[in-house]
Design an enzyme around this catalytic site. Structure first.
Site, PDB file in Angstrom:
ATOM      1  N   ASP A 136      31.199 -53.851  31.990  1.00 11.35           N
ATOM      2  CA  ASP A 136      30.688 -54.053  30.620  1.00 11.35           C
ATOM      3  C   ASP A 136      31.534 -53.396  29.525  1.00 11.35           C
ATOM      4  O   ASP A 136      30.986 -52.781  28.588  1.00 11.35           O
ATOM      5  CB  ASP A 136      29.245 -53.555  30.517  1.00 11.35           C
ATOM      6  CG  ASP A 136      28.281 -54.299  31.419  1.00 11.35           C
ATOM      7  OD1 ASP A 136      28.730 -55.188  32.168  1.00 11.35           O
ATOM      8  OD2 ASP A 136      27.078 -53.996  31.391  1.00 11.35           O
ATOM      9  N   LYS A 184      26.144 -61.298  33.705  1.00 12.54           N
ATOM     10  CA  LYS A 184      24.860 -60.820  34.213  1.00 12.54           C
ATOM     11  C   LYS A 184      23.865 -60.710  33.056  1.00 12.54           C
ATOM     12  O   LYS A 184      24.245 -60.758  31.901  1.00 12.54           O
ATOM     13  CB  LYS A 184      25.030 -59.457  34.898  1.00 12.54           C
ATOM     14  CG  LYS A 184      25.493 -58.328  33.969  1.00 12.54           C
ATOM     15  CD  LYS A 184      25.764 -57.057  34.750  1.00 12.54           C
ATOM     16  CE  LYS A 184      26.198 -55.905  33.872  1.00 12.54           C
ATOM     17  NZ  LYS A 184      25.142 -55.359  33.009  1.00 12.54           N
ATOM     18  N   CYS A 241      24.582 -49.052  33.507  1.00 16.52           N
ATOM     19  CA  CYS A 241      25.180 -50.155  34.261  1.00 16.52           C
ATOM     20  C   CYS A 241      26.221 -49.706  35.277  1.00 16.52           C
ATOM     21  O   CYS A 241      26.340 -50.293  36.350  1.00 16.52           O
ATOM     22  CB  CYS A 241      25.769 -51.176  33.289  1.00 16.52           C
ATOM     23  SG  CYS A 241      24.488 -51.908  32.233  1.00 16.52           S
TER      24      CYS A 241
END
Length: 211
Positions: free
Chosen positions: A11, A111, A156
């Site tokens: 990310d 995602k 994450c």
């Protein structure tokens, strides 16, 4: 058995960097470190995850009347941190950081597309029901070693590293600390303790580059 080393960049998106909708403090500082890892030639495979939410995602405070960002709420019957709207599909906020060497990435795994459940991990939804297919991809490529880094350490990145360990038995998983940033110092410390407790090695990028 030959080693097959992979790097997972979690990310590293505009939304989680300064100026984004859900900025991680100093999030953009991971970019030059990630680029050094990408350029090193030490990895056989480079993959990245990308938060990719539809508008009105259930993890957004704006989807719940009266809810405020960063308070605990509920989503699909489970406790859920309420986030500001972030990384909405097709927006600049969702794009990978412009200085990240994205052209060298072999696979970008999106995602968080199901509006009913959040997905911190690059490997599966938070309810651990639906998987993204990333673990199968890495196993099909014969990956033996996986280094994980990115944003944010206490969300994450941690969940991705723990899921990698659980879903790919026999694969050595390491966390690259200086190529990651977290939301709070306490959260980062707790995440590192949890990863270590599960057997994930905590290393620096210099360790990876020396190998």
């Amino acid at each position: 058995m030959a080693l097959m080393k992979a790097l997972l960049l979690v990310d590293i998106q505009n939304g989680f960097c300064p100026g984004g909708n859900l900025p991680v403090p100093d999030g953009d500082e991971v970019v030059p470190v990630a680029n050094r890892l990408i350029d090193s030639g030490r990895y056989d495979l480079i993959v990245a995850s990308q938060d990719w939410h539809p508008p009105g995602h259930g993890s957004f405070a704006s989807a719940h009347p009266g809810a405020a960002p960063f308070e605990m709420g509920e989503l699909s019957g489970k406790p859920q941190m309420m986030w500001p709207d972030h990384c909405i599909q097709g927006t600049l906020d969702a794009e990978l950081h412009p200085q990240l060497k994205s052209e060298e990435i072999d696979l970008i795994q999106q995602k968080g597309e199901d509006p009913r459940i959040d997905s911190y991990s690059a490997f599966r939804d938070n309810d651990q029901d639906a998987t993204t297919g990333l673990s199968n991809f890495l196993q099909d490529q014969g990956v033996t070693d996986l280094d994980v880094c990115g944003l944010a350490t206490d969300y994450c990145v941690k969940f991705s590293a723990l899921d990698a360990l659980e879903m790919m038995p026999g694969v050595r998983v390491r966390f690259i600390e200086d190529a990651s940033r977290g939301i709070t110092p306490e959260g980062v410390a707790a995440a590192i303790d949890e990863m270590r407790a599960h057997g994930i090695a905590v290393i620096k990028s210099t360790d990876a580059l020396r190998e």
